[in-house]
Scaffold this active site. Structure first.
Site: not given
Length: 535
Positions: A333, A303, A355-356, A443, A377, A441
């Site tokens: 990711q 990531t 994502q990310d 992490w 996220d 949320r």
């Protein structure tokens, strides 16, 4: 896998401390840390007299420097017991992060030696040591993701760095902010040169963009200007080449090095190295100057390494640029921008991914009038990051996925980190349909995120927030909302977690530019507009 015992012994040997009789005051000092037993062990080898909080703090930072320096040397070697590509890539991240950690610790030690209760210096030390803890956690996360068996060998380093942060904060008097609640309601910067003049496209393509006198008339000091165009005819054809050309280790007092990237589609993965400080990247506008990459975890990148654009150089400033990762939602990711740069700012930029998308990794960051697109996220990391007057758009995720706007990664209650979303718009991108969407949320265990004075669309589930894994962290997180409005802003059905609250004004003011990042001490150099306090 070959026998890795020497690897474990090396790492553990770095963290063996004497258990002799402890000087008075150790127990008191260690109460401020997350690991008091480890703290006792560390400070038991302290021999100077008289012991006090400042001496303990300086000693702990020195021990961290010794450990990080030795670890960096070790990680630079090739280790035959690492047999998987995932382990090798994760350890490469660890080596890089350990090198940054040495820099941060040395800078923190220098600030401590010179400290005279100066507010900016205190904020810098706090930010640097918070980043040290974050770097170590990123290393652990990468190793765990690679399924490596050596994760446990690094855990003591996490405790050491955490203890040092816990000892330094009270020594600096951190937490005793000036009483600015009343002023913070009133103060707001008026739009300055960037908002009104600098970056009109019709002016950029002329000679004026190359003339430092033109910039200085607009109130910004410039030490040099280069132009980039993929079509040729300018100084460089890639942004990476222009950054490589930029001078190293400059001071903000000498001005910005300006890189103007003409409208175009730049397919490159760019890294702004740690020595490339005070760079201003100027584009022709969102979706006009576009930097594109397609790295993802699914294709074998960590990531951390998947970022299309990665920034380390202090005081980096980007204006009117799109950062995009086109790997797609199926590749999981895939980071558009990763930011490790202290005192960095992005103005009128967009960050596009799934994502990310936006990895606010560490240190102090500011985003103004930006657009962020993603799914899972998609604003994440462990910086002290403020998003102000931004638009956050949830896109259509994979089937059975939920959209989560934020996933903040604070692992230690002493870290000065979190995500503050202030006067922003939270809404659905075109084509989202009925996907369940949440504000954030946890992490990590001490995740901290606030939404303040923002429009929250009706795409947000009435519960507002989503648990990560069962009940873990729900009593240690800090999630807050303040004076939000819109179809998704009703808090009557929000989660009933101990760590969630509807904030009052005196709580909310702690997450403003003035208090959370001390932005009033450094954003003036950028000349981009910002609000210091609540609206």
């Amino acid at each position: 896998m070959q026998n890795s015992t020497p690897f474990f012994l090396f790492l553990l040997s770095l963290l063996i401390f004497s258990t002799s009789a402890q000087p008075a005051g150790i127990s008191t000092a260690c109460k401020s840390t997350l690991y008091p037993k480890f703290c006792h062990s560390l400070l038991s080898s302290f021999r100077l007299s008289p012991p006090d909080s400042a001496a303990y703090a300086a000693f702990s930072v020195h021990q961290c420097i010794n450990h990080a320096t030795a670890l960096t040397r070790f990680l630079r070697r090739r280790h035959p017991m690492l047999v998987t590509a995932g382990e090798i890539s994760a350890l490469d991240d660890c080596a890089h992060l350990a090198d940054l950690t040495v820099d941060y610790l040395r800078a923190a030690a220098a600030e401590l030696r010179a400290s005279d209760d100066d507010r900016p210096a205190t904020g810098r030390v706090e930010a640097l040591l918070s980043a040290v803890v974050t770097n170590q956690q990123t290393c652990l996360d990468g190793l765990a993701g690679a399924g490596s068996e050596i994760v446990d060998a690094f855990s003591n380093a996490s405790e050491l760095y955490s203890v040092s942060l816990g000892l330094v904060r009270p020594a600096l008097g951190v937490g005793r902010r000036r009483n600015v609640a009343a002023a913070a309601f009133e103060w707001a910067r008026s739009p300055s040169f960037v908002a009104t003049k600098v970056l009109e496209s019709s002016e950029r393509e002329g000679r004026m963009v190359e003339e430092m006198e033109w910039w200085e008339k607009l109130g910004v000091k410039v030490r040099g200007v280069v132009r980039v165009s993929g079509d040729g005819g300018f100084n460089f054809t890639t942004i990476g080449e222009a950054i490589a050309h930029a001078p190293n280790k400059t001071n903000i007092e000498d001005g910005y090095f300006v890189i103007y990237a003409k409208e175009g589609y730049y397919e490159e993965n760019v890294v702004v190295g740690k020595h490339k400080k005070n760079i201003m990247l100027v584009g022709d506008g969102i979706n006009r100057t576009v930097i594109v990459g397609n790295r993802s975890v699914a294709d074998g990148w960590t990531t951390y390494k998947s970022a299309t654009f990665a920034v380390y150089g202090e005081r980096f400033l980007a204006i009117d640029v799109t950062f995009r990762n086109i790997a797609g939602s199926a590749k999981h990711q895939a980071v558009a921008l990763r930011n490790n740069a202290d005192l960095s700012a992005f103005y009128r930029c967009s960050f596009e991914g799934y994502q990310d998308t936006l990895y606010t990794h560490s240190l102090r960051q500011f985003y103004r009038d930006c657009d962020i697109y993603g799914t899972v996220d998609f604003v994440f990391g462990n910086a002290a990051a403020i998003l102000q007057n931004c638009n956050l758009y949830a896109r259509r995720p994979l089937p059975n996925q939920k959209n989560i706007f934020t996933a903040q990664g604070r692992t230690d209650p002493n870290q000065s980190t979190g995500i503050s979303i202030h006067n922003c718009t939270i809404q659905a991108a075109e084509g989202l349909n009925s996907t369940l969407s949440f504000l954030g949320r946890p992490w990590k265990l001490y995740s901290r995120t606030v939404f303040m004075q923002s429009y929250i669309g009706d795409l947000i589930d009435p519960a507002g927030w989503l648990a990560w894994d069962g009940t873990e962290g729900l009593d240690t997180v800090y999630y807050g909302e303040f004076e939000n409005y819109g179809g998704g802003a009703n808090t009557s059905m929000r989660v009933q977690w101990p760590g969630y609250s509807v904030m009052n004004a005196s709580q909310a003011v702690n997450f403003t530019v003035y208090n959370f990042t001390m932005g009033d001490t450094w954003l003036n150099y950028t000349n981009i507009p910002f609000s210091q306090g609540l609206l």
